[in-house]
Design an enzyme around this catalytic site. Sequence first.
Site, PDB file in Angstrom:
ATOM      1  N   THR A  80     147.857  27.104  46.132  1.00 14.53           N
ATOM      2  CA  THR A  80     149.266  26.760  46.297  1.00 14.53           C
ATOM      3  C   THR A  80     150.115  27.940  46.745  1.00 14.53           C
ATOM      4  OG1 THR A  80     149.087  25.032  44.609  1.00 14.53           O
ATOM      5  CG2 THR A  80     151.299  25.850  45.089  1.00 14.53           C
ATOM      6  N   THR A  93     144.900  27.668  41.049  1.00 16.07           N
ATOM      7  CA  THR A  93     144.930  27.803  39.593  1.00 16.07           C
ATOM      8  C   THR A  93     143.877  26.961  38.875  1.00 16.07           C
ATOM      9  OG1 THR A  93     146.622  26.079  39.401  1.00 16.07           O
ATOM     10  CG2 THR A  93     147.391  28.364  39.587  1.00 16.07           C
ATOM     11  N   ASP A  94     143.434  25.860  39.479  1.00 16.40           N
ATOM     12  CA  ASP A  94     142.571  24.936  38.743  1.00 16.40           C
ATOM     13  C   ASP A  94     141.262  25.569  38.285  1.00 16.40           C
ATOM     14  OD1 ASP A  94     144.418  22.925  38.900  1.00 16.40           O
ATOM     15  OD2 ASP A  94     143.456  21.870  40.554  1.00 16.40           O
ATOM     16  N   GLN A 124     135.431  23.808  20.842  1.00 13.36           N
ATOM     17  CA  GLN A 124     136.403  23.091  21.662  1.00 13.36           C
ATOM     18  C   GLN A 124     137.822  23.590  21.406  1.00 13.36           C
ATOM     19  OE1 GLN A 124     136.070  18.849  21.046  1.00 13.36           O
ATOM     20  NE2 GLN A 124     133.842  18.847  21.288  1.00 13.36           N
ATOM     21  N   CYS A 125     138.031  24.296  20.318  1.00 16.66           N
ATOM     22  CA  CYS A 125     139.372  24.774  19.975  1.00 16.66           C
ATOM     23  C   CYS A 125     139.842  25.845  20.962  1.00 16.66           C
ATOM     24  CB  CYS A 125     139.389  25.347  18.568  1.00 16.66           C
ATOM     25  SG  CYS A 125     138.947  24.151  17.288  1.00 16.66           S
TER      26      CYS A 125
END
Length: 351
Positions: free
Chosen positions: A21, A97-98, A287-288
């Site tokens: 972007t 950014t992804d 996953q935290c």
Amino acid sequence: MTGQSPIRERSAILLIYTGGTIGMKEDPAIGALTPFDFSQILEEVPELEKFAYRIDTHTFSPLIDSSDVEPSLWIELTSLIEERYDDYDGFVILHGTDTMAYSASVLSFMMEGLSKPVILTGSQLPIGSPRTDGKENLISAVEIAAAKDEEGHALVPEVCICFDSILMRGNRTRKINADNFRAFRSDNCPHLAEAGISIRYNSSVIRKPKDWNARPEFHKELDTRVSILKIHPGITPQVVRDIVCSKDTRAVIIETYGAGNAPSKEWFTRLIAQASAEGKIIINVTQCMAGCVNMDIYATGKCLKDAGVTSGYDSTTESALGKLFHLLGRYDDNDIVKGYLGENLRGEISK
């Protein structure tokens, strides 16, 4: 965290535009966003001229959308920096950014013993937009990439992400917001620098090379035979079997609950033990957003440990993936890879 007055004279920066972007600008003729010529970057960001730097540019062709990033890009970036390493004081990579956190993570492992900064940045809004965050991100990244101490050494000789006035270790960073300027966070590692009225560097956290005069090692061998299994309520034996027992997989990252917990069902533990017995590497990450895996706290975690699962400590999934790609590419012996997974190679884990 302390403010410092870095040396700026004669610093040379290579600005590498891969896509994303930040490099977009509205074409008034068609009313659509199109990439602009990065060789004219000083026209778009004239503030850069106020620095006493030489800024050269390198634009990838074709440009790569962040969602299309592949290992070939990482190899090309590493080769480019290796080729130009002696010509510049720092490198700034403009990236979508992804997948920026994935790229920053794997590049940190591909470049061993850096004595110069490699800083990734981008933006949520195009640089041609009136409210763009791209200019501030780029200016801060360039200034940090050029910053040196009184001895002429780089202040931040690491692979980093610079975004929304914060400098973060690349392999500790995750994208956490799709529509806010503070798009990235580093929960398990303090910020390396913060850009306010002045740029304040957290020198106690920043990693330094053992030998400032030694040339880095650039590793371009990657093995991507890695799968990711995210534990969730209702997960089925077939799903787990297809992922962890696949003949085409050398390693599996398991995203577990909390401090490293997973279902205690017999079939689950049996499949994990079977994959481990077949020689597959299985690494446990939480996953935290923050915190650390500890498989000695609860019975479910101990079952994973007994089944041959390796702790990922407080590693992000992106970092664990990059570390595995790198280690699997270097070593054919999975036992050697398992040994290195427990070591803090580039500041990726708190150990």
